[in-house]
Write a protein that holds these residues in place. Structure first.
Motif, PDB file in Angstrom:
ATOM      1  N   THR A  43       0.794  -1.074  -0.039  1.00 32.32           N
ATOM      2  CA  THR A  43       0.025  -0.025   0.077  1.00 32.32           C
ATOM      3  C   THR A  43       0.791   1.158  -0.008  1.00 32.32           C
ATOM      4  N   THR A  47       0.728   3.474   2.335  1.00 29.89           N
ATOM      5  CA  THR A  47       1.370   3.650   3.719  1.00 29.89           C
ATOM      6  C   THR A  47       2.780   3.053   3.792  1.00 29.89           C
ATOM      7  N   GLU A  95      -5.351   7.197   3.988  1.00 30.66           N
ATOM      8  CA  GLU A  95      -5.347   5.813   3.888  1.00 30.66           C
ATOM      9  C   GLU A  95      -5.692   5.230   5.349  1.00 30.66           C
TER      10      GLU A  95
END
Length: 69
Positions: free
Chosen positions: A2, A4, A52
């Motif tokens: 992701t 992140t 997110e």
């Protein structure tokens, strides 16, 4: 992987602090008040990672707000 996962934790923390100190500003405004060139380079990706993680929210005009004090 992701977004992140790609952003270093220290960068996320520094961008979150910037949003907390400047609530209600848009991404371009946050970049303008940021003194670090390297942090400005990470800004778009870090803001997406914070969204997110639900650490910040974005209103209808594109302003960033912290979700926790």
């Amino acid at each position: 992987m992701t977004v992140t996962d790609r952003v270093p934790r220290g960068v996320r923390v520094r961008v979150l602090e910037l949003v907390r100190k400047n609530p209600g500003r848009r991404a371009g405004e946050l970049s303008a008040v940021c003194g670090s060139v390297s942090l400005r380079a990470w800004m778009p990706t870090a803001l997406r990672a914070l969204r997110e993680r639900c650490d910040v929210r974005v209103d209808e005009r594109g302003a960033y707000w912290p979700t926790t004090p």
